[in-house]
Design a protein around this motif. Structure first.
Motif, PDB file in Angstrom:
ATOM      1  N   THR A 106      -7.649  20.987 -26.929  1.00  0.00           N
ATOM      2  CA  THR A 106      -7.715  19.522 -26.974  1.00  0.00           C
ATOM      3  C   THR A 106      -6.342  18.917 -27.201  1.00  0.00           C
ATOM      4  OG1 THR A 106      -9.961  19.638 -27.858  1.00  0.00           O
ATOM      5  CG2 THR A 106      -8.793  17.568 -28.127  1.00  0.00           C
ATOM      6  N   ILE A 107      -5.570  19.510 -28.109  1.00  0.00           N
ATOM      7  CA  ILE A 107      -4.239  18.984 -28.410  1.00  0.00           C
ATOM      8  C   ILE A 107      -3.351  19.015 -27.172  1.00  0.00           C
ATOM      9  CG2 ILE A 107      -2.106  19.462 -29.687  1.00  0.00           C
ATOM     10  CD1 ILE A 107      -3.886  20.378 -32.019  1.00  0.00           C
ATOM     11  N   PHE A 108      -3.302  20.135 -26.478  1.00  0.00           N
ATOM     12  CA  PHE A 108      -2.456  20.247 -25.294  1.00  0.00           C
ATOM     13  C   PHE A 108      -2.942  19.322 -24.178  1.00  0.00           C
ATOM     14  CE2 PHE A 108      -0.771  23.996 -27.326  1.00  0.00           C
ATOM     15  CZ  PHE A 108       0.514  24.089 -26.833  1.00  0.00           C
ATOM     16  N   GLY A 109      -4.262  19.163 -24.044  1.00  0.00           N
ATOM     17  CA  GLY A 109      -4.782  18.251 -23.024  1.00  0.00           C
ATOM     18  C   GLY A 109      -4.382  16.815 -23.287  1.00  0.00           C
ATOM     19  N   ILE A 110      -4.444  16.383 -24.542  1.00  0.00           N
ATOM     20  CA  ILE A 110      -4.049  15.012 -24.888  1.00  0.00           C
ATOM     21  C   ILE A 110      -2.548  14.818 -24.693  1.00  0.00           C
ATOM     22  CG2 ILE A 110      -3.901  13.361 -26.786  1.00  0.00           C
ATOM     23  CD1 ILE A 110      -6.510  14.504 -27.852  1.00  0.00           C
ATOM     24  N   ILE A 111      -1.742  15.826 -25.053  1.00  0.00           N
ATOM     25  CA  ILE A 111      -0.284  15.719 -24.868  1.00  0.00           C
ATOM     26  C   ILE A 111       0.067  15.569 -23.386  1.00  0.00           C
ATOM     27  CG2 ILE A 111       1.878  17.013 -25.055  1.00  0.00           C
ATOM     28  CD1 ILE A 111       0.844  18.155 -27.688  1.00  0.00           C
ATOM     29  N   VAL A 112      -0.589  16.360 -22.536  1.00  0.00           N
ATOM     30  CA  VAL A 112      -0.341  16.261 -21.087  1.00  0.00           C
ATOM     31  C   VAL A 112      -0.723  14.874 -20.575  1.00  0.00           C
ATOM     32  CG1 VAL A 112      -1.121  17.103 -18.833  1.00  0.00           C
ATOM     33  CG2 VAL A 112      -0.541  18.724 -20.632  1.00  0.00           C
ATOM     34  N   ALA A 113      -1.867  14.348 -21.025  1.00  0.00           N
ATOM     35  CA  ALA A 113      -2.291  13.016 -20.591  1.00  0.00           C
ATOM     36  C   ALA A 113      -1.303  11.949 -21.044  1.00  0.00           C
ATOM     37  CB  ALA A 113      -3.692  12.717 -21.131  1.00  0.00           C
ATOM     38  N   LEU A 114      -0.771  12.072 -22.255  1.00  0.00           N
ATOM     39  CA  LEU A 114       0.201  11.094 -22.748  1.00  0.00           C
ATOM     40  C   LEU A 114       1.495  11.132 -21.929  1.00  0.00           C
ATOM     41  CD1 LEU A 114      -0.217  11.473 -26.619  1.00  0.00           C
ATOM     42  CD2 LEU A 114      -0.961   9.566 -25.185  1.00  0.00           C
ATOM     43  N   SER A 127       0.830  -1.211   0.000  1.00  0.00           N
ATOM     44  CA  SER A 127       0.000   0.000   0.000  1.00  0.00           C
ATOM     45  C   SER A 127       0.860   1.255   0.000  1.00  0.00           C
ATOM     46  CB  SER A 127      -0.937   0.001   1.209  1.00  0.00           C
ATOM     47  OG  SER A 127      -1.787  -1.128   1.193  1.00  0.00           O
ATOM     48  N   ASN A 128       1.968   1.223   0.717  1.00  0.00           N
ATOM     49  CA  ASN A 128       2.868   2.382   0.724  1.00  0.00           C
ATOM     50  C   ASN A 128       3.488   2.619  -0.650  1.00  0.00           C
ATOM     51  OD1 ASN A 128       2.449   2.911   3.449  1.00  0.00           O
ATOM     52  ND2 ASN A 128       4.152   1.613   4.104  1.00  0.00           N
ATOM     53  N   LEU A 129       3.760   1.522  -1.383  1.00  0.00           N
ATOM     54  CA  LEU A 129       4.329   1.674  -2.714  1.00  0.00           C
ATOM     55  C   LEU A 129       3.347   2.351  -3.671  1.00  0.00           C
ATOM     56  CD1 LEU A 129       6.087  -1.795  -3.203  1.00  0.00           C
ATOM     57  CD2 LEU A 129       7.156   0.370  -2.579  1.00  0.00           C
ATOM     58  N   GLU A 130       2.066   2.081  -3.498  1.00  0.00           N
ATOM     59  CA  GLU A 130       1.046   2.609  -4.408  1.00  0.00           C
ATOM     60  C   GLU A 130       0.473   3.944  -3.938  1.00  0.00           C
ATOM     61  OE1 GLU A 130      -1.828  -0.461  -4.616  1.00  0.00           O
ATOM     62  OE2 GLU A 130      -0.496  -1.890  -5.630  1.00  0.00           O
ATOM     63  N   LYS A 131       1.003   4.492  -2.860  1.00  0.00           N
ATOM     64  CA  LYS A 131       0.469   5.745  -2.333  1.00  0.00           C
ATOM     65  C   LYS A 131       0.708   6.889  -3.329  1.00  0.00           C
ATOM     66  CE  LYS A 131       1.192   6.373   1.982  1.00  0.00           C
ATOM     67  NZ  LYS A 131       1.903   6.648   3.257  1.00  0.00           N
ATOM     68  N   GLY A 132      -0.332   7.641  -3.609  1.00  0.00           N
ATOM     69  CA  GLY A 132      -0.220   8.768  -4.533  1.00  0.00           C
ATOM     70  C   GLY A 132      -0.516   8.428  -5.977  1.00  0.00           C
ATOM     71  N   CYS A 133      -0.598   7.137  -6.321  1.00  0.00           N
ATOM     72  CA  CYS A 133      -0.862   6.766  -7.715  1.00  0.00           C
ATOM     73  C   CYS A 133      -2.278   7.155  -8.145  1.00  0.00           C
ATOM     74  CB  CYS A 133      -0.654   5.266  -7.904  1.00  0.00           C
ATOM     75  SG  CYS A 133       1.071   4.748  -7.812  1.00  0.00           S
ATOM     76  N   SER A 134      -3.214   7.180  -7.198  1.00  0.00           N
ATOM     77  CA  SER A 134      -4.578   7.569  -7.552  1.00  0.00           C
ATOM     78  C   SER A 134      -4.632   9.025  -8.012  1.00  0.00           C
ATOM     79  CB  SER A 134      -5.510   7.357  -6.355  1.00  0.00           C
ATOM     80  OG  SER A 134      -5.083   8.118  -5.237  1.00  0.00           O
ATOM     81  N   TRP A 135      -3.774   9.882  -7.439  1.00  0.00           N
ATOM     82  CA  TRP A 135      -3.734  11.282  -7.870  1.00  0.00           C
ATOM     83  C   TRP A 135      -3.185  11.395  -9.290  1.00  0.00           C
ATOM     84  CZ3 TRP A 135      -6.286  14.920  -5.437  1.00  0.00           C
ATOM     85  CH2 TRP A 135      -6.565  14.758  -4.072  1.00  0.00           C
ATOM     86  N   ILE A 136      -2.225  10.539  -9.621  1.00  0.00           N
ATOM     87  CA  ILE A 136      -1.674  10.574 -10.982  1.00  0.00           C
ATOM     88  C   ILE A 136      -2.746  10.196 -11.995  1.00  0.00           C
ATOM     89  CG2 ILE A 136       0.109   9.648 -12.500  1.00  0.00           C
ATOM     90  CD1 ILE A 136       1.824   9.127 -10.040  1.00  0.00           C
ATOM     91  N   THR A 137      -3.515   9.141 -11.695  1.00  0.00           N
ATOM     92  CA  THR A 137      -4.599   8.755 -12.609  1.00  0.00           C
ATOM     93  C   THR A 137      -5.660   9.855 -12.714  1.00  0.00           C
ATOM     94  OG1 THR A 137      -5.724   7.608 -10.785  1.00  0.00           O
ATOM     95  CG2 THR A 137      -4.235   6.311 -12.160  1.00  0.00           C
ATOM     96  N   PHE A 153       4.840   8.251 -17.552  1.00  0.00           N
ATOM     97  CA  PHE A 153       5.418   8.204 -16.208  1.00  0.00           C
ATOM     98  C   PHE A 153       4.658   7.213 -15.321  1.00  0.00           C
ATOM     99  CE2 PHE A 153       7.339  12.251 -17.437  1.00  0.00           C
ATOM    100  CZ  PHE A 153       8.584  12.165 -16.832  1.00  0.00           C
ATOM    101  N   TYR A 154       3.338   7.180 -15.456  1.00  0.00           N
ATOM    102  CA  TYR A 154       2.524   6.292 -14.621  1.00  0.00           C
ATOM    103  C   TYR A 154       2.829   4.824 -14.919  1.00  0.00           C
ATOM    104  CZ  TYR A 154      -1.631   4.191 -12.526  1.00  0.00           C
ATOM    105  OH  TYR A 154      -2.478   3.417 -11.775  1.00  0.00           O
ATOM    106  N   ASN A 155       2.972   4.483 -16.202  1.00  0.00           N
ATOM    107  CA  ASN A 155       3.313   3.100 -16.544  1.00  0.00           C
ATOM    108  C   ASN A 155       4.704   2.718 -16.036  1.00  0.00           C
ATOM    109  OD1 ASN A 155       0.871   2.833 -17.787  1.00  0.00           O
ATOM    110  ND2 ASN A 155       1.649   2.894 -19.868  1.00  0.00           N
ATOM    111  N   TYR A 156       5.629   3.669 -16.071  1.00  0.00           N
ATOM    112  CA  TYR A 156       6.967   3.391 -15.526  1.00  0.00           C
ATOM    113  C   TYR A 156       6.896   3.148 -14.023  1.00  0.00           C
ATOM    114  CZ  TYR A 156      11.812   4.228 -14.168  1.00  0.00           C
ATOM    115  OH  TYR A 156      13.065   4.119 -13.620  1.00  0.00           O
TER     116      TYR A 156
END
Length: 282
Positions: free
Chosen positions: A234-242, A177-187, A247-250
């Motif tokens: 829309t373009i900038f929003g998609i770029i930020v999400a990508l 649980s400590n390892l996954e702390k903060g990941c919900s904010w990233i999503t 980083f999230y997958n890493y």
């Protein structure tokens, strides 16, 4: 509290990095004054003209290098302003805060990784020697969740093996649980960035129709300006999400690696404890 301080420091660093080019640009503009040198009154006109020509050539080359170096930055800033600064600022804020959480998690997970196989070999040697105190000291002096769950198991080494296993499994869940702390904010920010972009798109379309209604004519210029604002958000929003998704997958890959280390080390610890108990019974 410690994680919050780390995230605040990372957020401050990111804001400073993003504002540095603008400050550097202002400083360059403010300091781009021609160098005045005292010229001896005895110098002839030809030598003075040659110096002026050389200084002009150097200044032109320097300005050309600065323009070439800041071309991407200027283009990005122009598109940012054209996309309605109000909505684009929200998208940029989502990027900065999301990256602060990502960098904090990456630092935490990098510090949690150890050479688990070597650590378990050293721990097994101390157990086989009967040095329980040394084994506990080794766990305390080693960072990461692997050493933590091994320490919890060694604390109950004199109890039954099923009690030790239950303790290791329970504490392993806490460490996971400590390892996954903060990941919900990233999503959250991964989902929020394109949503903000789509919101800007809808509002940009409404602005385009309002301009058409005011003009009383469907002019290509009016339609193009509103569509440009709508599509840029829309373009900038998609770029930020990508960016945040990469980083999230890493981060998820590092969490899976550490979790597998914890499970393997827990099995190795139980085997070592069993050998220690059988050795003492003989």
């Amino acid at each position: 509290m410690k994680h919050l301080m780390v995230r605040f420091a990372v957020l401050s660093l990111l804001i400073g990095v993003l504002s540095a080019p603008i400050m550097a640009q202002n400083k360059t503009v403010g300091s781009a004054k021609p160098d005045t040198t005292k010229v001896d009154t005895a110098t002839n006109d030809d030598a003075l003209a040659a110096q002026i020509d050389a200084a002009s050539a150097d200044s032109t080359a320097l300005l050309g290098d600065e323009v070439a170096g800041e071309g991407f930055h200027q283009a990005l800033k122009t598109k940012f302003i054209e996309g309605n600064a109000g909505f684009m600022s929200l998208v940029a804020l989502a990027l900065v805060i999301g990256l602060s959480f990502c960098i904090e998690r990456i630092i935490y997970l990098s510090l949690s990784e150890i050479d688990a196989k070597k650590f378990m070999v050293d721990l097994d040697e101390k157990l086989m020697q009967g040095d329980i105190t040394g084994a506990k000291s080794l766990c305390r002096d080693t960072r990461g969740p692997v050493a933590s769950i091994c320490y919890q198991g060694l604390e109950r080494i004199n109890e039954r093996i099923d009690n030790i296993e239950r303790s290791v499994v329970s504490y392993g869940s806490v460490q996971s649980s400590n390892l996954e702390k903060g990941c919900s904010w990233i999503t959250l920010f991964i989902a929020m960035a394109p949503s903000l972009g789509f919101l800007g798109t809808v509002i940009g379309m409404v602005m385009a129709f309002d301009q058409i209604q005011t003009a009383g004519d469907i002019s290509p210029t009016i339609v193009a300006s509103g569509m440009k604002v709508a599509l840029l958000t829309t373009i900038f929003g998609i770029i930020v999400a990508l960016i945040l998704q990469v980083f999230y997958n890493y981060i998820l890959s590092k969490i899976e690696h550490i979790t597998s280390q914890m499970e393997e080390s827990a099995i190795t610890l139980l085997d070592s404890v069993m050998k220690y108990k059988l050795k003492n019974e003989c």
